[in-house]
Enzyme design. Structure first.
Site, PDB file in Angstrom:
ATOM      1  N   ARG A  28       0.728  34.035 -36.152  1.00  0.00           N
ATOM      2  CA  ARG A  28       2.196  34.057 -36.239  1.00  0.00           C
ATOM      3  C   ARG A  28       2.755  32.644 -36.328  1.00  0.00           C
ATOM      4  NH1 ARG A  28       4.598  38.856 -35.540  1.00  0.00           N
ATOM      5  NH2 ARG A  28       3.226  40.473 -34.697  1.00  0.00           N
ATOM      6  N   ILE A  30       5.263  29.794 -35.501  1.00  0.00           N
ATOM      7  CA  ILE A  30       5.976  29.518 -34.252  1.00  0.00           C
ATOM      8  C   ILE A  30       7.501  29.547 -34.442  1.00  0.00           C
ATOM      9  CG2 ILE A  30       6.110  26.982 -34.387  1.00  0.00           C
ATOM     10  CD1 ILE A  30       5.016  26.946 -31.491  1.00  0.00           C
ATOM     11  N   ASN A  86       4.105  25.935 -49.584  1.00  0.00           N
ATOM     12  CA  ASN A  86       4.911  24.748 -49.833  1.00  0.00           C
ATOM     13  C   ASN A  86       3.990  23.586 -50.126  1.00  0.00           C
ATOM     14  OD1 ASN A  86       7.330  26.124 -49.246  1.00  0.00           O
ATOM     15  ND2 ASN A  86       7.003  25.854 -47.059  1.00  0.00           N
ATOM     16  N   VAL A  95       2.954  20.714 -42.699  1.00  0.00           N
ATOM     17  CA  VAL A  95       1.589  20.687 -42.155  1.00  0.00           C
ATOM     18  C   VAL A  95       0.630  20.583 -43.338  1.00  0.00           C
ATOM     19  CG1 VAL A  95      -0.167  21.917 -40.833  1.00  0.00           C
ATOM     20  CG2 VAL A  95       2.228  22.046 -40.114  1.00  0.00           C
ATOM     21  N   HIS A  99      -1.827  26.272 -46.562  1.00  0.00           N
ATOM     22  CA  HIS A  99      -1.513  27.520 -45.854  1.00  0.00           C
ATOM     23  C   HIS A  99      -0.559  28.368 -46.666  1.00  0.00           C
ATOM     24  CE1 HIS A  99       1.390  24.434 -44.568  1.00  0.00           C
ATOM     25  NE2 HIS A  99       2.273  25.420 -44.514  1.00  0.00           N
TER      26      HIS A  99
HETATM   27  P1  5GP Z   1       5.114  24.180 -43.995  1.00  0.00           P
HETATM   28  O1  5GP Z   1       6.436  23.648 -43.503  1.00  0.00           O
HETATM   29  O2  5GP Z   1       4.092  23.062 -44.071  1.00  0.00           O
HETATM   30  O3  5GP Z   1       5.188  24.995 -45.242  1.00  0.00           O
HETATM   31  O4  5GP Z   1       4.636  25.216 -42.906  1.00  0.00           O
HETATM   32  C1  5GP Z   1       4.179  24.830 -41.666  1.00  0.00           C
HETATM   33  C2  5GP Z   1       4.529  25.934 -40.714  1.00  0.00           C
HETATM   34  O5  5GP Z   1       3.783  25.748 -39.531  1.00  0.00           O
HETATM   35  C3  5GP Z   1       6.004  25.976 -40.312  1.00  0.00           C
HETATM   36  O6  5GP Z   1       6.593  27.203 -40.725  1.00  0.00           O
HETATM   37  C4  5GP Z   1       5.978  25.820 -38.793  1.00  0.00           C
HETATM   38  O7  5GP Z   1       6.911  26.628 -38.140  1.00  0.00           O
HETATM   39  C5  5GP Z   1       4.546  26.197 -38.457  1.00  0.00           C
HETATM   40  N1  5GP Z   1       4.050  25.529 -37.263  1.00  0.00           N
HETATM   41  C6  5GP Z   1       4.149  24.212 -36.958  1.00  0.00           C
HETATM   42  N2  5GP Z   1       3.561  23.960 -35.777  1.00  0.00           N
HETATM   43  C7  5GP Z   1       3.080  25.147 -35.327  1.00  0.00           C
HETATM   44  C8  5GP Z   1       2.363  25.530 -34.148  1.00  0.00           C
HETATM   45  O8  5GP Z   1       2.054  24.730 -33.270  1.00  0.00           O
HETATM   46  N3  5GP Z   1       2.032  26.840 -34.031  1.00  0.00           N
HETATM   47  C9  5GP Z   1       2.353  27.766 -34.985  1.00  0.00           C
HETATM   48  N4  5GP Z   1       1.973  29.022 -34.781  1.00  0.00           N
HETATM   49  N5  5GP Z   1       3.023  27.439 -36.113  1.00  0.00           N
HETATM   50  C10 5GP Z   1       3.375  26.149 -36.273  1.00  0.00           C
END
Ligand code: 5GP
Ligand code: ZN
Length: 113
Positions: A28, A30, A86, A95, A99
């Protein structure tokens, strides 16, 4: 390597796991952006989709097979869902471990700014 998602894979950071097999982890998000918001990752580190090459074909297939299986077993597939990845600054990537966001559980708005 200082990668948040690799630490999750290694069990160094707790996650709300929803799917796991030998090659893929699903958990899930966060900060959910929909009623259901999961992240699916390969256990092999790459930075983002543009770092995938012909050698990663299998890896990508494993992630999408996992998403298909998970969606069918968890009432997501019936009403549908969205997969988002993304890439880079303008894509809003925060991140840097490839993903796939799996969003659903309710009708979603269209894409946009
Ligand atoms: P991005 O912004 O790179 O497309 O997606 C990264 C996602 O990782 C974000 O939607 C963010 O909420 C999620 N995320 C960041 N840190 C954590 C964490 O410690 N645990 C979880 N479960 N999700 C995280
Ligand atoms: Zn990683």
């Amino acid at each position: 390597m200082d990668c948040l998602f690799c630490k999750m894979i290694k069990g160094e950071i707790p996650v709300d796991k929803v799917f796991e097999n030998e090659s893929v982890l699903g958990f899930r998000d966060i900060h959910p952006q929909a009623k259901d918001h999961f992240l699916f990752i390969s256990k092999l580190h790459t930075e983002n989709i543009n770092h995938l090459t012909d050698t990663h074909t299998e890896q990508l297939g494993e992630v999408f097979s996992a998403i298909k299986l998970f969606s069918e077993n968890n009432d997501l597939a019936g009403d549908g869902f969205r997969v988002v990845t993304n890439m880079g600054k303008n894509g809003g990537q925060t991140v840097f471990h490839t993903h796939f966001h799996v969003l659903g559980g309710e009708p979603l708005g269209r894409f946009g700014r």
